[in-house]
Design an enzyme around this catalytic site. Structure first.
Site, PDB file in Angstrom:
ATOM      1  N   HIS A 102      -7.045   4.724  -7.658  1.00  0.00           N
ATOM      2  CA  HIS A 102      -5.694   5.263  -7.839  1.00  0.00           C
ATOM      3  C   HIS A 102      -4.860   5.082  -6.575  1.00  0.00           C
ATOM      4  O   HIS A 102      -3.697   4.669  -6.632  1.00  0.00           O
ATOM      5  CB  HIS A 102      -5.761   6.746  -8.213  1.00  0.00           C
ATOM      6  CG  HIS A 102      -4.428   7.422  -8.284  1.00  0.00           C
ATOM      7  ND1 HIS A 102      -3.657   7.429  -9.429  1.00  0.00           N
ATOM      8  CD2 HIS A 102      -3.716   8.094  -7.349  1.00  0.00           C
ATOM      9  CE1 HIS A 102      -2.527   8.089  -9.203  1.00  0.00           C
ATOM     10  NE2 HIS A 102      -2.542   8.503  -7.944  1.00  0.00           N
ATOM     11  N   GLU A 103      -5.470   5.385  -5.430  1.00  0.00           N
ATOM     12  CA  GLU A 103      -4.746   5.206  -4.168  1.00  0.00           C
ATOM     13  C   GLU A 103      -4.487   3.727  -3.895  1.00  0.00           C
ATOM     14  O   GLU A 103      -3.443   3.373  -3.341  1.00  0.00           O
ATOM     15  CB  GLU A 103      -5.527   5.843  -3.015  1.00  0.00           C
ATOM     16  CG  GLU A 103      -5.769   7.342  -3.166  1.00  0.00           C
ATOM     17  CD  GLU A 103      -4.496   8.130  -3.445  1.00  0.00           C
ATOM     18  OE1 GLU A 103      -3.406   7.717  -2.979  1.00  0.00           O
ATOM     19  OE2 GLU A 103      -4.581   9.154  -4.145  1.00  0.00           O
ATOM     20  N   HIS A 106      -1.319   2.700  -5.468  1.00  0.00           N
ATOM     21  CA  HIS A 106      -0.119   2.943  -4.656  1.00  0.00           C
ATOM     22  C   HIS A 106       0.091   1.825  -3.632  1.00  0.00           C
ATOM     23  O   HIS A 106       1.224   1.412  -3.367  1.00  0.00           O
ATOM     24  CB  HIS A 106      -0.229   4.283  -3.935  1.00  0.00           C
ATOM     25  CG  HIS A 106      -0.078   5.466  -4.842  1.00  0.00           C
ATOM     26  ND1 HIS A 106       0.975   5.585  -5.722  1.00  0.00           N
ATOM     27  CD2 HIS A 106      -0.840   6.583  -4.989  1.00  0.00           C
ATOM     28  CE1 HIS A 106       0.845   6.726  -6.384  1.00  0.00           C
ATOM     29  NE2 HIS A 106      -0.247   7.345  -5.959  1.00  0.00           N
ATOM     30  N   HIS A 110       3.307  -0.620  -3.370  1.00  0.00           N
ATOM     31  CA  HIS A 110       4.054  -0.828  -2.127  1.00  0.00           C
ATOM     32  C   HIS A 110       4.209  -2.319  -1.830  1.00  0.00           C
ATOM     33  O   HIS A 110       5.290  -2.793  -1.471  1.00  0.00           O
ATOM     34  CB  HIS A 110       3.326  -0.127  -0.982  1.00  0.00           C
ATOM     35  CG  HIS A 110       4.073  -0.147   0.305  1.00  0.00           C
ATOM     36  ND1 HIS A 110       3.457  -0.081   1.546  1.00  0.00           N
ATOM     37  CD2 HIS A 110       5.412  -0.247   0.580  1.00  0.00           C
ATOM     38  CE1 HIS A 110       4.366  -0.136   2.495  1.00  0.00           C
ATOM     39  NE2 HIS A 110       5.562  -0.232   1.938  1.00  0.00           N
TER      40      HIS A 110
END
Length: 231
Positions: A102-103, A106, A110
């Site tokens: 999940h991270e 991100h 980005h």
């Protein structure tokens, strides 16, 4: 006299109580699912899964770091670091792998300049300031009758905080979708049943953002009601 339909008085406190109970239920659900599927073994640790996902997406400049705490995982776009809590970093479980993925979602957002993330990144510093100032202005407006416009200004500033919550929701949901796609496509989690368990962990986590948004909206309606009554 103003006869509005905003949230005020007993209505606000009932809504706040309901949200508090809902928040406790969701928090318990997140921890419960995370702990339940922390016992389901995976081939990779959270750190290893993150490394594979990042490299597969060409993100060689993102550093993976361990951080203390439980479920304190985050991606920091300012210094391009993927920070994984101790349980996630070292654990080879379905829960750890999906949280790490999940991270990574991100980080991929980005790198691709995902529009909602860019909006959130630009307004969060402003929202932090607005959150602190809004209540001060509202209190000043209530005590200083001739400066009632300060209440309206405080409400407007708090609206920026609500906007952050609104933008955060699609960012988090998109990161979870990316995470599940990555662990499936890269063969990090091969079993469909285990993938479904990982989806349950991420779905529960997403519910926390729904609750946060509801809480911010209720608070905004409360402030709007105060502003109208002062008029």
């Amino acid at each position: 006299m103003y006869y509005g339909y905003g949230i005020g008085g007993a209505g606000y406190y009932l809504a706040a109580l309901a949200l508090m109970v809902l928040s406790m239920v969701v928090s318990g659900m997140v921890k419960g699912r995370y702990n339940r599927y922390r016992g389901v073994a995976a081939t990779y640790t959270g750190a290893q899964a993150a490394e594979r996902i990042l490299r597969a997406n060409g993100l060689t400049d993102v550093e993976i770091r361990p951080v203390s705490g439980t479920l304190t995982d985050n991606y920091n776009p300012m210094n391009r670091t993927l920070n994984l809590s101790d349980d996630v970093y070292n654990s080879n479980s379905v829960s750890a792998v999906c949280v790490a993925a999940h991270e990574c979602g991100h980080a991929i957002q980005h790198a691709q300049n995902y529009f909602p993330l860019m909006i959130r990144k630009s307004i969060v510093p402003v929202a932090n300031v607005c959150s602190s100032i809004s209540y001060v202005l509202i209190l000043l407006g209530m005590f200083l009758q001739s400066f009632g416009f300060l209440i309206d200004l405080g409400v407007i500033l708090f609206s920026v905080v609500v906007l952050v919550h609104i933008v955060t929701l699609p960012v988090e949901l998109n990161a979870s979708r990316r995470a599940l796609a990555q662990v499936r496509d890269l063969g990090i989690i091969r079993d469909d049943d285990d993938l479904a368990k990982g989806r349950k962990v991420l779905t529960a986590a997403a519910c926390t953002y729904f609750v946060s948004l509801l809480s911010a909206l209720v608070q905004l309606l409360r402030l709007v009601n105060i502003a109208r009554r002062r008029k």
